[in-house]
Design a protein around this motif. Structure first.
Motif, PDB file in Angstrom:
ATOM      1  N   ILE A 278     -18.199 -14.218 -30.127  1.00 12.52           N
ATOM      2  CA  ILE A 278     -17.033 -13.669 -30.828  1.00 12.52           C
ATOM      3  C   ILE A 278     -16.330 -14.759 -31.625  1.00 12.52           C
ATOM      4  CG2 ILE A 278     -14.763 -12.605 -30.475  1.00 12.52           C
ATOM      5  CD1 ILE A 278     -16.065 -11.263 -27.936  1.00 12.52           C
ATOM      6  N   ASN A 279     -16.150 -15.927 -31.024  1.00  7.24           N
ATOM      7  CA  ASN A 279     -15.441 -17.020 -31.684  1.00  7.24           C
ATOM      8  C   ASN A 279     -16.193 -17.553 -32.900  1.00  7.24           C
ATOM      9  OD1 ASN A 279     -13.110 -18.859 -31.621  1.00  7.24           O
ATOM     10  ND2 ASN A 279     -14.629 -20.443 -31.215  1.00  7.24           N
ATOM     11  N   GLN A 280     -17.505 -17.360 -32.928  1.00  9.36           N
ATOM     12  CA  GLN A 280     -18.302 -17.797 -34.074  1.00  9.36           C
ATOM     13  C   GLN A 280     -18.176 -16.841 -35.264  1.00  9.36           C
ATOM     14  OE1 GLN A 280     -22.219 -18.104 -32.406  1.00  9.36           O
ATOM     15  NE2 GLN A 280     -21.799 -20.037 -31.366  1.00  9.36           N
ATOM     16  N   GLY A 281     -17.476 -15.728 -35.076  1.00 10.66           N
ATOM     17  CA  GLY A 281     -17.286 -14.772 -36.168  1.00 10.66           C
ATOM     18  C   GLY A 281     -18.451 -13.836 -36.365  1.00 10.66           C
ATOM     19  N   ASP A 282     -19.219 -13.602 -35.286  1.00 10.33           N
ATOM     20  CA  ASP A 282     -20.413 -12.766 -35.401  1.00 10.33           C
ATOM     21  C   ASP A 282     -20.135 -11.274 -35.226  1.00 10.33           C
ATOM     22  OD1 ASP A 282     -21.966 -14.997 -35.816  1.00 10.33           O
ATOM     23  OD2 ASP A 282     -22.516 -15.229 -33.705  1.00 10.33           O
ATOM     24  N   ILE A 283     -18.902 -10.904 -34.933  1.00 13.12           N
ATOM     25  CA  ILE A 283     -18.571  -9.499 -34.701  1.00 13.12           C
ATOM     26  C   ILE A 283     -17.481  -9.059 -35.677  1.00 13.12           C
ATOM     27  CG2 ILE A 283     -17.896  -7.761 -33.011  1.00 13.12           C
ATOM     28  CD1 ILE A 283     -20.418  -9.251 -32.217  1.00 13.12           C
ATOM     29  N   MET A 284     -17.730  -7.945 -36.371  1.00 11.15           N
ATOM     30  CA  MET A 284     -16.737  -7.387 -37.293  1.00 11.15           C
ATOM     31  C   MET A 284     -16.286  -6.028 -36.787  1.00 11.15           C
ATOM     32  SD  MET A 284     -18.608  -8.306 -40.928  1.00 11.15           S
ATOM     33  CE  MET A 284     -17.175  -7.910 -41.934  1.00 11.15           C
ATOM     34  N   VAL A 285     -14.992  -5.766 -36.908  1.00 13.03           N
ATOM     35  CA  VAL A 285     -14.428  -4.465 -36.557  1.00 13.03           C
ATOM     36  C   VAL A 285     -13.735  -3.909 -37.798  1.00 13.03           C
ATOM     37  CG1 VAL A 285     -12.868  -3.178 -35.045  1.00 13.03           C
ATOM     38  CG2 VAL A 285     -14.078  -5.187 -34.163  1.00 13.03           C
ATOM     39  N   ASP A 286     -14.188  -2.761 -38.259  1.00 11.52           N
ATOM     40  CA  ASP A 286     -13.647  -2.134 -39.472  1.00 11.52           C
ATOM     41  C   ASP A 286     -13.690  -3.095 -40.664  1.00 11.52           C
ATOM     42  OD1 ASP A 286     -13.191   0.159 -38.031  1.00 11.52           O
ATOM     43  OD2 ASP A 286     -11.059  -0.238 -37.706  1.00 11.52           O
ATOM     44  N   GLY A 287     -14.796  -3.826 -40.782  1.00 11.66           N
ATOM     45  CA  GLY A 287     -15.003  -4.695 -41.936  1.00 11.66           C
ATOM     46  C   GLY A 287     -14.304  -6.030 -41.879  1.00 11.66           C
ATOM     47  N   THR A 288     -13.636  -6.336 -40.761  1.00  9.52           N
ATOM     48  CA  THR A 288     -12.912  -7.593 -40.620  1.00  9.52           C
ATOM     49  C   THR A 288     -13.452  -8.375 -39.425  1.00  9.52           C
ATOM     50  OG1 THR A 288     -10.888  -6.646 -41.553  1.00  9.52           O
ATOM     51  CG2 THR A 288     -10.638  -8.639 -40.251  1.00  9.52           C
ATOM     52  N   VAL A 289     -13.714  -9.662 -39.615  1.00  7.78           N
ATOM     53  CA  VAL A 289     -14.172 -10.507 -38.512  1.00  7.78           C
ATOM     54  C   VAL A 289     -13.054 -10.618 -37.469  1.00  7.78           C
ATOM     55  CG1 VAL A 289     -14.829 -12.842 -37.837  1.00  7.78           C
ATOM     56  CG2 VAL A 289     -15.795 -11.820 -39.903  1.00  7.78           C
ATOM     57  N   ARG A 290     -13.405 -10.391 -36.205  1.00  7.71           N
ATOM     58  CA  ARG A 290     -12.441 -10.515 -35.113  1.00  7.71           C
ATOM     59  C   ARG A 290     -12.909 -11.611 -34.164  1.00  7.71           C
ATOM     60  NH1 ARG A 290      -7.767  -8.258 -36.781  1.00  7.71           N
ATOM     61  NH2 ARG A 290      -8.148  -6.181 -37.676  1.00  7.71           N
ATOM     62  N   LYS A 291     -12.049 -12.618 -33.953  1.00  7.67           N
ATOM     63  CA  LYS A 291     -12.403 -13.741 -33.089  1.00  7.67           C
ATOM     64  C   LYS A 291     -11.631 -13.737 -31.777  1.00  7.67           C
ATOM     65  CE  LYS A 291     -13.902 -16.851 -36.794  1.00  7.67           C
ATOM     66  NZ  LYS A 291     -13.795 -18.223 -37.360  1.00  7.67           N
ATOM     67  N   ASP A 292     -10.806 -12.728 -31.573  1.00  6.41           N
ATOM     68  CA  ASP A 292     -10.061 -12.591 -30.326  1.00  6.41           C
ATOM     69  C   ASP A 292     -10.896 -11.762 -29.356  1.00  6.41           C
ATOM     70  OD1 ASP A 292      -8.300 -12.167 -28.252  1.00  6.41           O
ATOM     71  OD2 ASP A 292      -6.859 -10.997 -29.423  1.00  6.41           O
ATOM     72  N   TYR A 293     -11.360 -12.387 -28.269  1.00  2.00           N
ATOM     73  CA  TYR A 293     -12.215 -11.662 -27.331  1.00  2.00           C
ATOM     74  C   TYR A 293     -11.483 -10.546 -26.597  1.00  2.00           C
ATOM     75  CZ  TYR A 293     -10.133 -14.433 -23.502  1.00  2.00           C
ATOM     76  OH  TYR A 293      -9.267 -15.000 -22.602  1.00  2.00           O
ATOM     77  N   LYS A 294     -10.160 -10.543 -26.706  1.00  4.40           N
ATOM     78  CA  LYS A 294      -9.353  -9.486 -26.073  1.00  4.40           C
ATOM     79  C   LYS A 294      -8.999  -8.370 -27.057  1.00  4.40           C
ATOM     80  CE  LYS A 294      -6.464 -12.670 -25.052  1.00  4.40           C
ATOM     81  NZ  LYS A 294      -5.196 -13.344 -24.662  1.00  4.40           N
ATOM     82  N   PHE A 295      -9.463  -8.476 -28.301  1.00  2.00           N
ATOM     83  CA  PHE A 295      -9.095  -7.483 -29.319  1.00  2.00           C
ATOM     84  C   PHE A 295      -9.487  -6.076 -28.851  1.00  2.00           C
ATOM     85  CE2 PHE A 295      -9.875  -4.897 -33.106  1.00  2.00           C
ATOM     86  CZ  PHE A 295      -8.700  -5.096 -33.808  1.00  2.00           C
ATOM     87  N   PRO A 296      -8.558  -5.098 -28.912  1.00  2.00           N
ATOM     88  CA  PRO A 296      -8.857  -3.747 -28.434  1.00  2.00           C
ATOM     89  C   PRO A 296      -9.646  -2.926 -29.451  1.00  2.00           C
ATOM     90  CG  PRO A 296      -6.576  -3.856 -29.171  1.00  2.00           C
ATOM     91  CD  PRO A 296      -7.143  -5.244 -29.308  1.00  2.00           C
ATOM     92  N   VAL A 297     -10.805  -2.471 -29.036  1.00  2.00           N
ATOM     93  CA  VAL A 297     -11.663  -1.634 -29.870  1.00  2.00           C
ATOM     94  C   VAL A 297     -11.543  -0.203 -29.380  1.00  2.00           C
ATOM     95  CG1 VAL A 297     -14.048  -1.161 -30.518  1.00  2.00           C
ATOM     96  CG2 VAL A 297     -13.264  -3.522 -30.307  1.00  2.00           C
ATOM     97  N   GLY A 298     -11.308   0.753 -30.304  1.00  4.42           N
ATOM     98  CA  GLY A 298     -11.074   2.122 -29.879  1.00  4.42           C
ATOM     99  C   GLY A 298     -11.762   3.168 -30.736  1.00  4.42           C
TER     100      GLY A 298
END
Length: 242
Positions: free
Chosen positions: A66-86
């Motif tokens: 996650i911290n490497q920027g390998d995951i995007m949520v709604d087209g935006t890179v998320r680096k917070d491992y606690k970010f809520p996905v719904g």
């Protein structure tokens, strides 16, 4: 004074039932950050990467991904491992080319449903309410915490097709008789049906909707549980080919 661990972590037995963890495996699990979805309606990004997608074996490995920027949520890179996905969020993993939409299954659990590349640039958002702001413009308050300024007629319960990450509305699905709706709460969660009648109450009781499934079964549910997906066919792919 609260323990330091309780600010960043959550006791497993208190975690929402739809989280893919076992309450007896450990004492603590990650607690979602404040964000667009409430804790009971979301999954922390770490659980998505480690427990659902199985891209990591440990929390440490998941945090690194996650911290490497390998995951995007709604087209935006998320680096917070606690970010809520719904619900209805679009999760992209550019390195693998995989994209998923967050949807409920028939047991109320949030799942990641694979979607095609052409569907990754938009998401559906339900209008929770609308307000009038300075200058007489309308502001739509959407189910994922977004706010959009609009012109035209929108009402609570309608759904907008939103380009992400631009946040441009490209279509408008009205909550009305004859449209298809996905049930997002109650005992019929995960079912798809046609809206047959919307019952507007003139009291403090919530509005209800009469739904009919494709096999002819009818049931009533709360209007707040109905998420419009289209007129004749859902405009997004659903689990099980509904």
């Amino acid at each position: 004074m609260a323990k330091m661990g309780s600010r960043k972590h959550l006791k497993r037995y208190k975690a929402p039932v739809h989280w893919p963890i076992h309450p007896k495996e450990d004492t603590w699990t990650v607690k979602p950050s404040p964000g667009p979805h409430a804790i009971e309606d979301s999954l922390p990004l770490l659980l998505v990467v480690r427990d659902i997608l199985e891209l990591a074996d440990t929390a440490r490995e998941a945090k690194m991904i996650i911290n490497q920027g390998d995951i995007m949520v709604d087209g935006t890179v998320r680096k917070d491992y606690k970010f809520p996905v719904g619900f209805m969020d679009v999760i992209q993993i550019p390195k693998t080319g995989n994209t998923y939409r967050v949807l409920p299954d028939e047991k109320g659990r949030l799942i990641l449903h694979p979607i095609s590349e052409e569907n990754q640039e938009f998401k559906l958002c339900r209008v929770q309410n609308k307000t009038t702001i300075r200058g007489g413009k309308q502001q739509l308050n959407l189910h994922d915490g977004r706010n959009c300024l609009v012109e035209g007629e929108y009402k609570a319960g309608d759904v907008v097709v939103l380009q992400v990450p631009k946040q441009e509305i490209t279509d408008h699905l009205k909550m009305e008789d004859g449209t298809l709706g996905l049930i997002t709460g109650g005992k019929h969660i995960g079912e798809l049906g046609t809206i047959k009648e919307i019952n507007i109450t003139k009291s403090s009781m919530p509005n209800t909707v009469l739904m009919e499934t494709k096999d002819g079964k009818s049931f009533q549910t709360l209007q707040d549980y109905v998420f419009v997906l289209g007129k004749d066919q859902p405009i997004i792919a659903l689990p099980g080919g509904k």
